[in-house]
Write a protein that holds these residues in place. Structure first.
Motif, short mmCIF file in Angstrom:
data_model
loop_
_atom_site.label_atom_id
_atom_site.label_comp_id
_atom_site.label_asym_id
_atom_site.label_seq_id
_atom_site.Cartn_x
_atom_site.Cartn_y
_atom_site.Cartn_z
N LYS A 187 -12.20 68.19 34.02
CA LYS A 187 -13.66 68.29 33.97
C LYS A 187 -14.34 67.06 34.58
N GLY A 188 -13.77 65.89 34.31
CA GLY A 188 -14.34 64.68 34.88
C GLY A 188 -14.05 64.54 36.36
N ARG A 189 -12.94 65.11 36.81
CA ARG A 189 -12.57 65.00 38.21
C ARG A 189 -13.36 65.98 39.09
N TYR A 190 -13.66 67.15 38.52
CA TYR A 190 -14.40 68.17 39.28
C TYR A 190 -15.62 68.59 38.46
N PRO A 191 -16.60 67.74 38.31
CA PRO A 191 -17.75 68.06 37.46
C PRO A 191 -18.65 69.15 38.02
N LYS A 192 -18.57 69.42 39.30
CA LYS A 192 -19.42 70.44 39.90
C LYS A 192 -18.90 71.86 39.70
N HIS A 193 -17.74 71.98 39.10
CA HIS A 193 -17.14 73.31 38.88
C HIS A 193 -17.13 73.62 37.39
N PRO A 194 -17.20 74.92 37.06
CA PRO A 194 -17.27 75.31 35.65
C PRO A 194 -15.97 75.07 34.91
N TRP A 195 -16.09 74.51 33.71
CA TRP A 195 -14.96 74.31 32.79
C TRP A 195 -15.42 74.76 31.41
N PRO A 196 -15.58 76.07 31.21
CA PRO A 196 -16.15 76.55 29.94
C PRO A 196 -15.20 76.32 28.78
N ASP A 197 -15.83 76.23 27.59
CA ASP A 197 -15.00 76.10 26.39
C ASP A 197 -14.26 77.40 26.12
N ASP A 198 -14.88 78.53 26.44
CA ASP A 198 -14.25 79.83 26.20
C ASP A 198 -13.99 80.52 27.54
N PRO A 199 -12.76 80.40 28.09
CA PRO A 199 -12.48 81.02 29.40
C PRO A 199 -12.44 82.54 29.35
N TRP A 200 -12.34 83.10 28.13
CA TRP A 200 -12.27 84.56 28.02
C TRP A 200 -13.60 85.22 28.38
N THR A 201 -14.71 84.59 28.05
CA THR A 201 -16.02 85.21 28.28
C THR A 201 -16.74 84.62 29.48
N ALA A 202 -16.18 83.61 30.12
CA ALA A 202 -16.84 82.97 31.26
C ALA A 202 -16.78 83.87 32.49
N GLN A 203 -17.75 83.71 33.38
CA GLN A 203 -17.80 84.48 34.63
C GLN A 203 -16.82 83.87 35.63
N ALA A 204 -15.91 84.71 36.09
CA ALA A 204 -14.96 84.23 37.10
C ALA A 204 -15.71 83.97 38.41
N THR A 205 -15.34 82.88 39.09
CA THR A 205 -16.07 82.51 40.31
C THR A 205 -15.18 81.67 41.21
N HIS A 206 -15.47 81.73 42.50
CA HIS A 206 -14.79 80.85 43.45
C HIS A 206 -15.73 79.74 43.93
N ARG A 207 -16.93 79.70 43.35
CA ARG A 207 -17.94 78.72 43.76
C ARG A 207 -18.08 77.60 42.73
N ALA A 208 -18.72 76.55 43.19
CA ALA A 208 -19.11 75.48 42.26
C ALA A 208 -20.33 75.91 41.47
N LYS A 209 -20.68 75.16 40.42
CA LYS A 209 -21.86 75.48 39.64
C LYS A 209 -23.12 75.34 40.52
N PRO A 210 -24.06 76.25 40.38
CA PRO A 210 -25.29 76.13 41.19
C PRO A 210 -26.04 74.84 40.86
N ARG A 211 -26.65 74.28 41.88
CA ARG A 211 -27.44 73.06 41.68
C ARG A 211 -28.71 73.36 40.85
N PRO A 212 -29.06 72.45 39.96
CA PRO A 212 -30.30 72.67 39.19
C PRO A 212 -31.52 72.52 40.10
N ARG A 213 -32.54 73.37 39.88
CA ARG A 213 -33.75 73.31 40.70
C ARG A 213 -34.72 72.31 40.12
#
Length: 354
Positions: free
Chosen positions: A328-354
């Protein structure tokens, strides 16, 4: 004594001759042992080449030394070369009268390994004994394909233009024959041994009109290898051993197949995919009609391997929390959810906040 017994059995009443021509026994035995007719080697007078292609040597004290032609009635196999135990000389003129069709003169086009090219000789032979060999000025182009097939026998299958995709196709077919034995009779045997034994059937047609191995391109070679398969069989191979498998992120990722030559068995197929693309998936995808689970190489967002597993459920439950903590600290721009079972699978990084 044996001669007398045979004369009685055959009712030969005339007395035996007091003298015989030197080749009389050989001229008789050449009909009994036609595959053991032998000619003295051109450079080693103690060696003889037999009509069946083998070679044999005389003992140092043999009385047959210097005879140009022999018929060998008894041989002893040894580690390096057979030994002549019993033989008699024969007359070449008699041999030509008795077996004229076995004497042939023809042009032989072949692969010259030293020159790595096609060469031709005009040969005179008795069966497999070469009597005379001279270079031919202009090889017959219709014989080039035979020489190129011989080149593959000498150089091996790696001399052919394998693409990565064709190597994978070959591995997929070989694996399917092992995983689904009921399909074996419908799929070609693509082992080295089988391919080399059947070069005349599948490779030679693709070499017609070519004078060099490198004139065979990858596409023509691939079609030659697949020529025996109809469209339905090709489609079935693609369905049972797919090149790509869809993952929860919505993308299709490549499956890598391999064959273990030493064990002569398939290697577990591999699906390398970023961990975030599998959120929510409980089990490894399966191929070969559900019989074979894929081995997952779970990758970091940077494409580095994190875990190899076929137990995806166990990974999420037991290993993922530790991986998340480290990554999580090495790749902070990518999702690391606490619950991987309900998280949305993705090949992208987390969207930037507006």
């Amino acid at each position: 004594q044996a001669a007398r017994q045979w004369r009685r059995r055959l009712r030969v009443e005339a007395p035996p001759p007091s003298d015989l021509p030197a080749h009389a026994l050989g001229d008789l035995l050449l009909h009994a042992f036609p595959d053991r007719i032998a000619r003295q080697h051109a450079t080693d007078p103690k060696r003889y080449v037999l009509a069946n292609g083998r070679s044999a040597g005389l003992f140092d004290d043999s009385a047959l030394y210097g005879e140009p032609w022999l018929v060998v009635s008894e041989l002893r196999d040894e580690a390096r070369e057979a030994r002549v135990l019993r033989a008699v000389p024969l007359d070449e003129a008699r041999l030509r009268r008795e077996f004229p069709r076995r004497f042939v003169s023809e042009e032989r086009v072949y692969w010259d390994a030293e020159r790595r090219g096609i060469a031709a000789v005009r040969e005179s032979r008795y069966d497999r004994i070469v009597l005379d060999s001279r270079p031919a000025a202009r090889p017959d182009p219709s014989r080039y394909a035979d020489a190129l097939v011989d080149a593959v026998r000498q150089l091996g299958l790696d001399a052919l233009p394998w693409s990565d995709g064709l190597r994978q196709w070959r591995a997929r077919v070989r694996c399917l024959r092992a995983w689904m034995p009921e399909l074996a009779e419908h799929l070609p045997d693509l082992s080295d041994e089988a391919l080399l034994a059947t070069l005349e059937d599948w490779l030679r047609p693709a070499l017609d009109g070519k004078s060099r191995l490198d004139a065979l391109d990858a596409q023509a070679f691939a079609e030659a290898l697949k020529a025996s398969l109809d469209w339905n069989t090709r489609q079935r191979i693609d369905a049972l051993a797919p090149t790509r498998v869809a993952v929860p992120s919505g993308l299709a990722r490549p499956v890598v197949y391999a064959w273990d030559a030493a064990a002569d068995a398939p290697v577990e197929p591999v699906l390398a995919v970023k961990l975030q693309e599998l959120f929510g998936l409980a089990d490894s995808p399966r191929i070969a009609d559900g019989r074979v689970p894929l081995t997952l190489h779970l990758l970091s967002p940077g494409g580095k391997p994190l875990q190899i597993t076929r137990d995806l459920r166990g990974f999420w439950d037991r290993t993922y929390p530790d991986v998340k903590k480290e990554m999580k600290g090495r790749y902070p721009k990518h999702p690391w959810p606490d619950d991987p079972w309900t998280a949305q699978a993705t090949h992208r990084a987390k969207p930037r906040p507006r």
